[in-house]
Design a protein around this motif. Structure first.
Motif, PDB file in Angstrom:
ATOM      1  N   GLU A 124      29.720  73.350  35.965  1.00 54.63           N
ATOM      2  CA  GLU A 124      29.171  72.219  35.221  1.00 54.63           C
ATOM      3  C   GLU A 124      29.247  72.442  33.715  1.00 54.63           C
ATOM      4  N   THR A 125      29.005  73.668  33.278  1.00 55.34           N
ATOM      5  CA  THR A 125      29.156  74.004  31.866  1.00 55.34           C
ATOM      6  C   THR A 125      30.467  74.765  31.719  1.00 55.34           C
ATOM      7  N   SER A 126      31.415  74.185  30.991  1.00 49.26           N
ATOM      8  CA  SER A 126      32.761  74.752  30.954  1.00 49.26           C
ATOM      9  C   SER A 126      33.352  74.697  29.552  1.00 49.26           C
ATOM     10  N   GLY A 199      34.250  64.612  31.858  1.00 46.08           N
ATOM     11  CA  GLY A 199      33.091  64.876  31.011  1.00 46.08           C
ATOM     12  C   GLY A 199      33.303  65.872  29.906  1.00 46.08           C
ATOM     13  N   GLU A 201      34.205  67.104  26.181  1.00 42.77           N
ATOM     14  CA  GLU A 201      34.339  66.697  24.787  1.00 42.77           C
ATOM     15  C   GLU A 201      35.673  67.262  24.298  1.00 42.77           C
ATOM     16  N   ALA A 219      28.214  71.703  23.541  1.00 39.02           N
ATOM     17  CA  ALA A 219      28.144  70.626  24.527  1.00 39.02           C
ATOM     18  C   ALA A 219      28.272  71.236  25.916  1.00 39.02           C
ATOM     19  N   ARG A 220      27.998  70.414  26.919  1.00 33.69           N
ATOM     20  CA  ARG A 220      28.073  70.899  28.299  1.00 33.69           C
ATOM     21  C   ARG A 220      29.499  71.286  28.663  1.00 33.69           C
ATOM     22  N   ARG A 221      30.455  70.483  28.214  1.00 29.04           N
ATOM     23  CA  ARG A 221      31.860  70.749  28.518  1.00 29.04           C
ATOM     24  C   ARG A 221      32.694  70.489  27.267  1.00 29.04           C
ATOM     25  N   MET A 272      28.112  78.006  22.329  1.00 29.54           N
ATOM     26  CA  MET A 272      27.681  77.677  23.684  1.00 29.54           C
ATOM     27  C   MET A 272      26.857  78.800  24.322  1.00 29.54           C
ATOM     28  N   ARG A 274      27.872  81.880  25.051  1.00 33.26           N
ATOM     29  CA  ARG A 274      28.650  82.571  26.069  1.00 33.26           C
ATOM     30  C   ARG A 274      28.911  84.037  25.729  1.00 33.26           C
TER      31      ARG A 274
END
Length: 276
Positions: A124-126, A199, A201, A219-221, A272, A274
């Motif tokens: 979902e988060t990529s 989804g 960006e 952002a989420r993606r 993000m 990461r």
């Protein structure tokens, strides 16, 4: 562990036919096979084969004096994988040029993954990279190495980009092409539309980008889009999505695309959360 080594004394031995004339067959293709070169890449191939992600070793060819040094690497391959050793003269005659590294493996590619299938299994988060017209194998290999270093979830390549499983690309990536999921094709616009629909960006990287990469919000993606060396991204893409630049001192046209990918990936992975 891989099979007991067998000595090859004749470059025409049919057992090592897949390793013959490497440079020529780099250009003509190997019908679903690829060449992995060097100890680091061999180790990576052994690891991914063990995880059964679709890549598999068909055979290994070594210089006689390299055998002892890669014994631990050979232990990661199943005993069904044959191992061949040869003197330097025979080894070079098989390859068609001086192979000073002395470590080769013949691998089998997994079935090509379509973009939609890869999109469907991303978290979902990529964070992903999308390449448009990346024709230089060194750059593609370095981009995959950066993707692995900064935790990108996948690399998407349009139909005009080169094959990341080309021998030189795999070597420059230090085997990361075997571990970072990727898909090749379709055209750039369809590829980016699919990412947007999923989804993501979309941010095109360009020296003319509207904002510095440090201002790309988390952002989420997120998908970072890379263009070919020199020409960069087409205007149709730059005008369709948001764009970002890497600030640099005046006097130089742009950064190498692989270098740019590393800087941008680091910045976005940091934003993000990461990176440790």
């Amino acid at each position: 562990m891989a099979a007991e080594p067998a000595l090859i004394e004749d470059p025409a031995d049919p057992r090592i036919a897949g390793f013959v004339s490497i440079r020529e067959r780099d250009l003509t293709g190997r019908d679903g096979l690829f060449i992995a070169e060097g100890t680091v890449v061999l180790r990576m191939l052994g690891g991914v084969s063990a995880r059964k992600n679709g890549f598999a070793a068909e055979a290994i060819l070594l210089l006689e004096n390299r055998l002892a040094g890669v014994a631990d690497v050979l232990a990661s391959f199943p005993e069904t994988v044959p191992v061949y050793v040869a003197s330097a003269a025979v080894f070079d005659a098989i390859a068609g040029f001086n192979m000073h590294r002395g470590v080769l493996a013949l691998g089998r590619k997994p079935p090509p993954e379509q973009g939609a299938a890869l999109l469907g299994r991303l978290p979902e988060t990529s964070l992903v990279l999308a390449g448009c017209g990346l024709s230089n194998h060194d750059n593609v290999g370095a981009i995959f190495r950066n993707a692995a270093a900064f935790g990108a979830d996948a690399v998407f390549l349009d139909e005009t980009s080169c094959d990341p499983l080309y021998r030189k690309a795999i070597r420059v990536s230090v085997g990361s092409v075997l571990s970072v999921p990727f898909s090749c094709g379709p055209g750039a616009e369809a590829m980016l539309a699919g990412l947007a629909d999923a989804g993501f960006e979309i941010w095109g990287l360009s020296p003319r980008g509207a904002v510095p990469v440090a201002e790309i919000p988390a952002a989420r993606r997120i998908a970072l889009v890379l263009g070919t060396e020199g020409e960069g991204l087409p205007e149709a893409i730059l005008s369709s999505f948001r764009t970002a630049r890497i600030p640099q001192r005046p006097g130089l046209d742009s950064l190498n695309v692989a270098t740019a990918s590393g800087i941008a990936l680091y910045q976005i992975a940091l934003a993000m959360g990461r990176l440790a």
